[in-house]
Design a protein around this motif. Structure first.
Motif, short mmCIF file in Angstrom:
data_model
loop_
_atom_site.label_atom_id
_atom_site.label_comp_id
_atom_site.label_asym_id
_atom_site.label_seq_id
_atom_site.Cartn_x
_atom_site.Cartn_y
_atom_site.Cartn_z
N TYR A 112 1.10 -1.12 0.11
CA TYR A 112 -0.08 0.07 0.01
C TYR A 112 0.91 1.13 0.25
N ARG A 143 0.62 11.32 1.37
CA ARG A 143 1.50 12.64 1.45
C ARG A 143 0.73 13.54 2.21
N VAL A 162 -9.36 13.10 -0.02
CA VAL A 162 -8.74 13.46 1.06
C VAL A 162 -7.93 14.81 1.24
N VAL A 218 -4.97 16.13 -0.60
CA VAL A 218 -3.79 14.83 -0.40
C VAL A 218 -4.02 13.65 -1.32
N ALA A 219 -5.21 13.21 -1.38
CA ALA A 219 -5.36 11.93 -2.55
C ALA A 219 -6.75 12.00 -2.86
N TYR A 266 -9.72 8.56 -4.14
CA TYR A 266 -9.81 7.19 -4.51
C TYR A 266 -11.30 6.87 -4.84
N ASP A 307 -10.04 -1.84 2.65
CA ASP A 307 -9.12 -1.87 3.63
C ASP A 307 -8.70 -0.38 3.97
N LEU A 308 -8.66 0.04 5.36
CA LEU A 308 -8.67 1.57 5.73
C LEU A 308 -7.22 1.79 5.48
N ALA A 322 -5.01 0.66 3.48
CA ALA A 322 -4.51 0.66 2.17
C ALA A 322 -5.06 1.64 1.28
N MET A 323 -6.57 1.77 1.84
CA MET A 323 -7.63 2.58 1.23
C MET A 323 -7.84 1.97 -0.22
N GLN A 324 -7.98 0.63 -0.16
CA GLN A 324 -8.45 -0.12 -1.32
C GLN A 324 -9.73 -1.06 -1.00
#
Lengths: 233, 419
Positions: A52, A56, B161, B169-170, B172, B235-236, B238-240
């Motif tokens: 994973y 950042r 995020v 940040v990201a 998903y 999956d928290l 892995a954020m998957q």
């Protein structure tokens, strides 16, 4: 995490440390408690290291600090070049879910990391005091005896020259903190804070933040290993 | 038929209260809350017409009990909807479903007088998502569950995020396929369980539907098919995404039991009027229907739920009939309705205090989906709950006060009030 009336560190610790400043209540805090569900519980198999990517989250802020030898140092020299686990503490903290828990977690991780020759040279711990007045370099030296002098994992202890120099660092990390007041509304020596451990990559970027519910040592080790694998690539 | 179809799409978008905050942030209020902040949709011609954060004094010991003590307009009308505290509870993030702006209010310095300190306007540019709905605190950052996307305003969307300083940040995407299992890619709520390292998401509909006039929408068969029918387990760490569950009929709010010995979450489906339980079964998780809310053939439209702190009870608001229902969750596999009361002509959000003794209800769903005429009540109503009966304590009439449509609520407290 102690339940008591609290005021913002900016004000109450300002009076405690600097003297003469009036107290302005940080009103949102006092009616609030942490809850039992905050206690860390791990009922899962951790995701494999390297499977994973950690987010950042933000750049690691910088500050001028004092080390245990009273030397003036820039924090940025200790948040880069290695994977860094950083936390804030104060030496006389007694909250079982606060600094002592962080200390216990970090010493446990230290044992595991020291057992790995490759890992231990690429990881460091940094502990920074909330309380420049009481946690002098001498106090840090006593507190960190046997840890900072370790020949294996690097563990740095810092305090600040003043609250004025420390506050931007706390704000930068998003580390909230407040000083407990006694029945007469006077600041005590108890400093309430939300326990946080910050995992910083070798480029100085905060990649994970562990508050109490997320303090799972096995996961933290995997996160450290994930960042080390990333830096190899 | 038309009525049924119309009712069928009046799904709520909702969630709020002390037990519905991310429980993993600091400072949950276990005593008497002092203020309820209501994120309020502006109404053209009503006051300044802008979306606003309305602060109501709710402490019975205060001289201002039941009164609006502060109103903070954001200078625009963008379909104010939901809010969420940062992990340190100092800041309240509030989103607009139409303009996709995120407003950050400082409620820590002085909760009686929140201040707007930041406006985040780059959600679409950074993530491609629009319609920020759920704000769920993680350490140092905010998960933003969205409803739609900038490309086609449909339901495909994801989670953005941001760090607590407002930096992106990201992102998903909600999955559309996992192995042989197909999903719809739709999003709505977010709820996490750190002790299991899992996150759940639910699904609603895109901007093309939620910003459309209801009368036109219900006549459009193709549009009517564009509602979410899935939940996703992630999956928290892995954020998957790990599993897609079939949960037909727009599963909305997700609530994990806050009892440390429990490991299940519950949700309500708006269109099919069911409660669903998500529970671990060996290594896998499963979602199953466990109860019916009202008479589904009458489309009561469950729009918000609120779980008690011990995980033993659940409030359910149904928009169309204005009913507030209580379910006994002692056996989460078989919830039983034990109480019901009409609390308004239209009700959406329901929030309870940590001790469960106080229950707050607001009225608005969406600007173009709220009822018309006399049924378009806009209010905050506070009730006492003694375990047997809801008794109204006060009401703030948001129309009379020239405020707008009352939607999401969050609590705050001042010094020593809960001692």
């Amino acid at each position: 995490m102690t339940r008591a009336r609290g005021y913002g560190l900016r004000t109450a610790l300002g009076r405690l440390v600097l003297g003469g400043l009036s107290l302005i209540p940080n009103l949102a805090w006092s009616a609030a408690d942490p809850i039992p569900a905050l206690a860390p519980k791990m009922d899962f198999v951790p995701t494999q290291a390297g499977a994973y990517q950690l987010q950042r989250i933000q750049p690691s802020p910088d500050a001028v600090l004092l080390n245990a030898a009273a030397g003036v140092r820039r924090l940025s020299a200790y948040t880069r070049g290695k994977v860094t686990l950083l936390t804030f503490f104060y030496t006389y903290c007694t909250d079982s879910w606060g600094c002592p828990f962080a200390y216990q977690t970090m010493t446990g991780l230290r044992e595991r990391i020291n057992a790995d020759v490759d890992m231990r040279s690429r990881v460091r711990f940094v502990s920074i005091s909330f309380d420049p007045k009481h946690d002098t370099p001498d106090a840090l030296r006593v507190y960190s005896k046997g840890l900072a002098q370790s020949q294996a994992l690097e563990w740095q202890f810092f305090t600040a020259r003043s609250m004025a120099e420390l506050m931007p660092l706390l704000d930068g990390f998003g580390q909230d903190v407040r000083v407990e007041l006694d029945a007469a509304g006077r600041p005590t020596r108890a400093i309430n804070h939300m326990l946080k451990l910050f995992l910083i990559d070798s480029d100085g970027v905060v990649r994970e933040i562990y508050s109490l519910a997320f303090v799972h040592p096995e996961v933290m080790l995997n996160d450290i290993a994930t960042l080390l694998m990333e830096s190899r690539h | 038929m038309v009525l049924a179809a119309l009712l069928a799409v009046v799904t709520g978008t909702a969630s709020a209260d002390e037990t519905c905050n991310s429980p993993y942030m600091s400072g949950l209020i276990k005593g008497q809350e002092d203020y309820v902040h209501v994120w309020t949709l502006g109404v053209e011609g009503m006051g300044d017409g802008y979306d606003k954060l309305v602060t109501v004094d709710v402490n019975p010991r205060s001289n201002n009990y039941g009164k609006v003590v502060h109103r903070l307009s954001v200078g625009g009308r963008g379909e104010a909807h939901h809010m969420g505290f940062t992990d340190d509870r100092r800041y309240l993030w509030a989103g607009g479903l139409n303009d996709s702006k995120i407003y950050v209010f400082d409620v820590g310095s002085n909760p009686a007088r929140p201040k707007l300190v930041r406006t985040i306007a780059d959600l679409a540019a950074k993530s491609g998502y629009v319609g920020p709905h759920t704000f769920y605190a993680m350490p140092g950052r905010m998960l933003v569950g969205t409803l739609s996307n900038a490309k086609d305003n449909g339901g495909a969307t994801g989670i953005a995020v941001y760090n607590n300083k407002g930096g992106f940040v990201a992102k998903y995407d909600i999955p559309t396929q996992l192995g042989d299992v197909r999903g719809d890619g739709y999003g709505y709520d977010i709820a996490i369980n750190p002790s299991k390292n899992v996150m759940l998401t639910s699904s609603f509909t895109g901007r093309e539907n939620y910003m459309r006039d209801l009368g036109g929408l219900v006549k459009d068969e193709a549009a009517m098919k564009k509602f979410g029918n899935t939940m996703v387990l992630w999956d928290l760490k892995a954020m998957q995404p790990r599993q897609i569950f079939s949960v037909p009929g727009a599963p909305l709010e997700i609530r994990w039991s806050l009892n440390p010995s429990d490991a299940w979450a519950i949700t309500a489906t708006a269109l099919t009027s069911k409660l669903w339980l998500v529970k671990q079964d060996g290594e896998k998780w499963q979602a199953k229907e466990v109860a019916t809310i009202g008479d589904p053939s009458k489309i009561p439209l469950p729009v918000d739920i609120s779980i008690t702190a011990d995980g033993k009870g659940l409030w359910v608001n149904t928009f169309m009939d204005g009913m507030t229902r209580y379910f006994d969750l002692t056996n989460p596999e078989a919830p039983k309705q034990t109480y019901a009361k009409q609390t308004g002509r239209q009700v959406n959000m329901i929030s309870q205090s940590w001790d469960g003794k106080r229950v707050y209800i607001t009225s608005s769903l969406l600007e173009k989906w709220d009822k018309g005429g006399a049924d378009n009540e806009q209010f905050l109503r506070a009730f006492h709950w003694d375990g047997k009966e809801l008794t109204q304590a006060f009401e703030v009439d948001f129309a009379k006060e020239q405020l707008g449509r009352a939607h999401h609520m969050k609590f705050s407290a001042k010094a020593a009030s809960a001692r």
